[in-house]
Design a protein around this motif. Structure first.
Motif, short mmCIF file in Angstrom:
data_model
loop_
_atom_site.label_atom_id
_atom_site.label_comp_id
_atom_site.label_asym_id
_atom_site.label_seq_id
_atom_site.Cartn_x
_atom_site.Cartn_y
_atom_site.Cartn_z
N UNK A 285 0.83 -1.21 0.00
CA UNK A 285 0.00 0.00 0.00
C UNK A 285 0.86 1.26 0.00
N UNK A 286 2.00 1.18 -0.69
CA UNK A 286 2.92 2.32 -0.69
C UNK A 286 3.73 2.35 -1.98
N UNK A 287 4.23 3.52 -2.30
CA UNK A 287 5.20 3.64 -3.38
C UNK A 287 6.55 3.23 -2.79
N UNK A 288 7.22 2.27 -3.40
CA UNK A 288 8.48 1.78 -2.85
C UNK A 288 9.63 2.08 -3.81
N UNK A 289 10.72 2.56 -3.25
CA UNK A 289 11.90 2.87 -4.06
C UNK A 289 13.05 1.96 -3.64
N UNK A 290 13.78 1.44 -4.63
CA UNK A 290 14.89 0.55 -4.36
C UNK A 290 16.18 1.15 -4.93
N UNK A 291 17.30 0.82 -4.29
CA UNK A 291 18.59 1.29 -4.82
C UNK A 291 18.87 0.55 -6.11
#
Ligand SMILES: C[S@@+](CC[C@H](N)C(=O)[O-])C[C@H]1O[C@@H](n2cnc3c(N)ncnc32)[C@H](O)[C@@H]1O
Length: 480
Positions: free
Chosen positions: A274-280
């Motif tokens: 339920x979220x925008x997720x950012x990955x390296x």
């Protein structure tokens, strides 16, 4: 403890923490952190790559989750249209496109000032942009290449048309005069064009507080990424006992492979979380800038939608005008005929040229595009000096050195009046115009040169055969 003002960066980050935005690895914390960053990321300034951006707060590993922005913290059309007055007015203007509606929503929210729930976020948006739609006649002409000039004209007229179409709605909403202006419209559409992230439920995308502070790096290392995943699969299958027994091996590996591939993309909305997720997307050392790929863009597209360009853009390509008969006498789509960033012609262009041009007509059709790279480099150097000129005398001297293009610049900015006598001081507006002029010269300087085509055609160089279908960029792939 005293609360930080929303106008300050700390106040903004504290507000974001309240909304559940977090760069912490731990899902459950006993206490909400005071600000939302500091565990994985910090806001820093990177003068050579985007200005304000996000740096690594510690060493980061590729594929690591580094930021989560819950759905409730995303600014979307839906969230803004919760305002009853706005939604009932918008309902009466169904002919407007979703992006036009989002633009009106953003301006309407700006009009609320401190009363807006989103005030701490809105307050930290850039005040101006340098996208093509903001280019003056002079700046547009400085691009020189027909295709680029035409793209700019299209961007300008699109902005004007869309603004006119939406004016009635904005008047009904009683927006203040400054928010009703074309300038405000271009600001709001540039905010949307350069900062929205893709979400599955709305084609306009969303504005993502904190998540929109990542600056851009072009995609390009994907094959390496795939290689890494394959290495990981290989090593896992050798080392992990749980994977080497029985029929589930393949499906487990595939699952792992998919999950790892998923992570290697920069980020996206994750319905499960339920979220925008950012990955390296890479390994980063503490302090390094953490970058995001918004999609595959040529430098002209970056200028059009984001107002900047890259010194080295692996996805850059340039379209050159060809003899009309060349288009009609082969089956290649026009967009497959271009020159790559490294100066090599696309496969389609090379084939078309080989088939339909004689050496003489090659020179006639593309010779006029061979601009003087040396002249442009010098011009760029002088523009830099103009920007750094310490006093009016120095500035006047620099301007006098320049040739016809600079005269046109002086004329376009009404500076020629000052030639004999009066103080020569650059206004903010002129400084911005110089910035855009510089972008235009940089663009034409960095675009691949057509000289390579003549070379390739003449000598039938090997290695020019590439798959054009793979490198045509698509707006719909756009992430940011
Ligand atoms: C999503 S925002 C990134 C954060 C932005 N720097 C800020 O301060 O809000 C995208 C904008 O950042 C700038 N930008 C991003 N990447 C850049 C880069 N590699 N070089 C120059 N400018 C960049 C451009 O102005 C672009 O429109």
């Amino acid at each position: 403890m005293e609360e930080a003002e929303p106008e300050t960066l700390e106040g903004f980050l504290a507000w974001a923490a309240e909304l559940g935005i977090s760069d912490s690895l731990h899902n459950f914390q006993s206490q909400k952190p005071r600000i939302c960053l500091g565990n994985s990321l910090v806001v820093s300034f990177f003068p050579d790559a985007g200005g304000r951006g996000l740096g690594a707060a510690r060493d980061l590993r590729k594929g690591e989750l580094i930021l989560r922005v819950p759905k409730s913290a995303l600014l979307t059309r839906d969230s803004l249209l919760k305002d009853g007055i706005l939604s009932s007015a918008a309902n009466g203007h169904r002919c407007l496109s979703p992006t036009q509606i989002m633009t009106v929503c953003l301006l309407y929210e700006m009009g609320k000032g401190k009363n807006s729930f989103w005030y701490p976020y809105l307050k930290h948006l850039p005040r101006s942009y340098e996208i093509l739609a903001t280019f003056s006649e002079f700046e547009k002409q400085a691009l020189q290449v027909d295709d680029a000039v035409w793209t700019t004209e299209k961007a300008i007229s699109k902005a004007e048309t869309e603004w006119k179409q939406a004016t009635l709605l904005m008047q009904e909403l009683k927006l203040k005069p400054r928010l009703l202006s074309l300038r405000a419209w271009i600001w709001a559409s540039a905010t949307i064009s350069s900062r929205t992230l893709h979400i599955p439920w709305d084609e306009v995308g969303c504005l993502c507080p904190v998540g929109d502070l990542f600056n851009y790096a072009a995609p390009g290392g994907e094959s390496k990424d795939i290689e890494n995943v394959e290495n990981l699969m290989h090593s896992s299958s050798l080392q992990d006992d749980s994977l080497s027994s029985g029929h589930s091996t393949d499906s487990l590996l595939v699952e792992r492979y998919d999950a790892q591939l998923q992570r290697l993309t920069d980020g996206g909305y994750d319905d499960d979380i339920g979220a925008y997720c950012f990955y390296a997307r890479n390994n980063y050392k503490k302090g390094e800038q953490v970058l995001l790929s918004y999609g595959t863009y040529t430098n002209l597209e970056l200028l059009e939608h984001y107002g900047f360009l890259l010194n080295k853009n692996p996805n850059d390509k340039v379209f050159i005008p060809l003899e009309p008969s060349m288009y009609s006498c082969n089956s290649w789509p026009k967009e497959s005929m271009y020159i790559h960033q490294d100066g090599q012609p696309s496969f389609a262009l090379l084939s078309a040229l080989r088939l339909w041009t004689t050496p003489q007509s090659q020179r006639r059709s593309i010779g006029h595009l061979a601009y003087s790279v040396e002249g442009d480099s010098l011009l760029l150097f002088t523009i830099d000096e103009i920007q750094n000129a310490g006093n009016p005398m120095e500035l006047r001297k620099l301007l006098c050195q320049l040739e016809s293009e600079a005269c046109a610049f002086l004329e376009a900015n009404s500076l020629q009046k000052e030639e004999n006598g009066g103080e020569l001081v650059l206004s903010r507006k002129t400084k911005r115009s110089i910035e855009r002029w510089k972008l235009a010269v940089e663009w034409r300087l960095r675009k691949p040169t057509p000289k390579t085509i003549l070379f390739s055609v003449g000598y039938g160089r090997r290695g020019s055969f590439q798959n054009p279908a793979l490198s045509i960029s698509s707006r719909s792939e756009r992430c940011l």
